[in-house]
Motif scaffolding. Sequence first.
Motif, PDB file in Angstrom:
ATOM      1  N   GLN A   1     -13.456  -3.964  -2.667  1.00  0.00           N
ATOM      2  CA  GLN A   1     -11.895  -4.202  -2.885  1.00  0.00           C
ATOM      3  C   GLN A   1     -10.870  -3.158  -2.964  1.00  0.00           C
ATOM      4  O   GLN A   1      -9.736  -3.141  -2.306  1.00  0.00           O
ATOM      5  N   THR A   2     -11.431  -2.139  -3.507  1.00  0.00           N
ATOM      6  CA  THR A   2     -10.437  -1.079  -3.634  1.00  0.00           C
ATOM      7  C   THR A   2     -10.294  -0.057  -2.374  1.00  0.00           C
ATOM      8  O   THR A   2      -9.224   0.432  -2.022  1.00  0.00           O
ATOM      9  N   ALA A   3     -11.195  -0.184  -1.653  1.00  0.00           N
ATOM     10  CA  ALA A   3     -11.167   0.241  -0.136  1.00  0.00           C
ATOM     11  C   ALA A   3     -10.206  -0.486   0.629  1.00  0.00           C
ATOM     12  O   ALA A   3      -9.394   0.078   1.411  1.00  0.00           O
ATOM     13  N   LEU A   4     -10.235  -1.733   0.567  1.00  0.00           N
ATOM     14  CA  LEU A   4      -9.603  -2.752   1.324  1.00  0.00           C
ATOM     15  C   LEU A   4      -8.105  -2.604   1.008  1.00  0.00           C
ATOM     16  O   LEU A   4      -7.086  -2.247   1.743  1.00  0.00           O
ATOM     17  N   GLY A   5      -7.875  -2.539  -0.440  1.00  0.00           N
ATOM     18  CA  GLY A   5      -6.362  -2.266  -1.002  1.00  0.00           C
ATOM     19  C   GLY A   5      -5.817  -0.934  -0.458  1.00  0.00           C
ATOM     20  O   GLY A   5      -4.513  -1.031  -0.210  1.00  0.00           O
ATOM     21  N   ALA A   6      -6.743   0.123  -0.945  1.00  0.00           N
ATOM     22  CA  ALA A   6      -5.985   1.394  -0.565  1.00  0.00           C
ATOM     23  C   ALA A   6      -5.588   1.507   1.143  1.00  0.00           C
ATOM     24  O   ALA A   6      -4.729   1.928   1.384  1.00  0.00           O
ATOM     25  N   ALA A   7      -6.531   0.828   1.934  1.00  0.00           N
ATOM     26  CA  ALA A   7      -6.188   1.131   3.392  1.00  0.00           C
ATOM     27  C   ALA A   7      -5.094   0.249   3.741  1.00  0.00           C
ATOM     28  O   ALA A   7      -4.330   0.852   4.299  1.00  0.00           O
TER      29      ALA A   7
ATOM     30  N   MET B   1      -1.674   1.518   5.596  1.00  0.00           N
ATOM     31  CA  MET B   1      -1.104   1.035   6.771  1.00  0.00           C
ATOM     32  C   MET B   1       0.283   0.271   6.633  1.00  0.00           C
ATOM     33  O   MET B   1       0.747   0.455   7.737  1.00  0.00           O
ATOM     34  N   LEU B   2       0.394  -0.204   5.469  1.00  0.00           N
ATOM     35  CA  LEU B   2       1.728  -1.099   5.578  1.00  0.00           C
ATOM     36  C   LEU B   2       2.859  -0.286   5.032  1.00  0.00           C
ATOM     37  O   LEU B   2       4.197  -0.628   5.286  1.00  0.00           O
ATOM     38  N   GLY B   3       2.656   0.906   4.463  1.00  0.00           N
ATOM     39  CA  GLY B   3       3.665   1.888   3.853  1.00  0.00           C
ATOM     40  C   GLY B   3       4.289   2.742   4.734  1.00  0.00           C
ATOM     41  O   GLY B   3       3.374   3.094   5.925  1.00  0.00           O
ATOM     42  N   ASP B   4       5.254   3.561   4.370  1.00  0.00           N
ATOM     43  CA  ASP B   4       5.765   4.609   5.470  1.00  0.00           C
ATOM     44  C   ASP B   4       5.148   6.007   4.812  1.00  0.00           C
ATOM     45  O   ASP B   4       5.273   6.963   5.688  1.00  0.00           O
ATOM     46  N   GLU B   5       4.645   5.977   3.719  1.00  0.00           N
ATOM     47  CA  GLU B   5       4.298   7.405   3.301  1.00  0.00           C
ATOM     48  C   GLU B   5       2.844   7.694   3.627  1.00  0.00           C
ATOM     49  O   GLU B   5       1.874   6.856   3.873  1.00  0.00           O
ATOM     50  N   PRO B   6       2.741   9.178   3.930  1.00  0.00           N
ATOM     51  CA  PRO B   6       1.262   9.268   4.345  1.00  0.00           C
ATOM     52  C   PRO B   6       0.378   9.526   3.173  1.00  0.00           C
ATOM     53  O   PRO B   6       0.525   9.387   1.930  1.00  0.00           O
TER      54      PRO B   6
END
Length: 279
Positions: free
Chosen positions: A210-216, A220-225
Amino acid sequence: MNSTMSLQICFIGGGNMARSLVAGLIQQSHPASNIIVTDTDEQKLQQLANEFGITVSNDNGSAVSQSDVVVLAVKPQVLEDVCHGLSNAAAHQPLFISIAAGVRSNDIERWLGDDHAIVRCMPNTPALLQEGATGLYANSHCTESHRSQAQTILSSAGITLWVTEESQLDAVTAVSGSGPAYFFLLMEAMQQAGEKLGLDADTASLLARQTALGAARMAMLGDEPPAILRQRVTSKGGTTAAAIASFEKNNFNYIVEQALTAACQRAAELADELGNPQA
């Protein structure tokens, strides 16, 4: 050239990747009547016909002769034989899209005969969930229409990115083609570490996944690198900072760079072996 929706699309090979693309096309309202899949496995063909309402066949030549786009979705080791068998049926010059890993476009063109428009692709396994990342390269015979057709088909299984040099597909292979395994390895390691720290296996596994999914999703959804996202969750003197410092002390970036370089080099070696089987 037909519009994309009216294209007759043929898949040579009915394996998992072809199935994911067929599913994506159907979800995008591409007519099932305009999709045909060929395979030597009759049971597989029947399952595809039942699930999607598409046409199926064990006759590659007939399917190719009536198609605008031919997706080569067979194992790399048999692609040469398949292409030799299609040379006559492809006299009307359909677009060929190859998702066979590691086989270069000039070898495919040589096996098919001269002057074929070929788009070579490097997808990855999340395409099975329509969450894939695919690198694409178009040979010199491809028109803008061909590129648009290929992008429409491959984007039905996730994002698509074009490269300008075919050799760059080796780097795509290293980053995204093989990439899911790297994240699985990290999740596996996190689970094992969590167990050693006192968690039960199920709890450690679910937390890691779940942590991997949330981080991904955040990435993907934000603008920051990713670097900025990492900095935002790394408080000075905190727990995350301790973990990051340990990673850095053990040359984490170097380890990743070396791993991807090894994958890229191996991709080039495999392309040489598959294109020159007698070498």
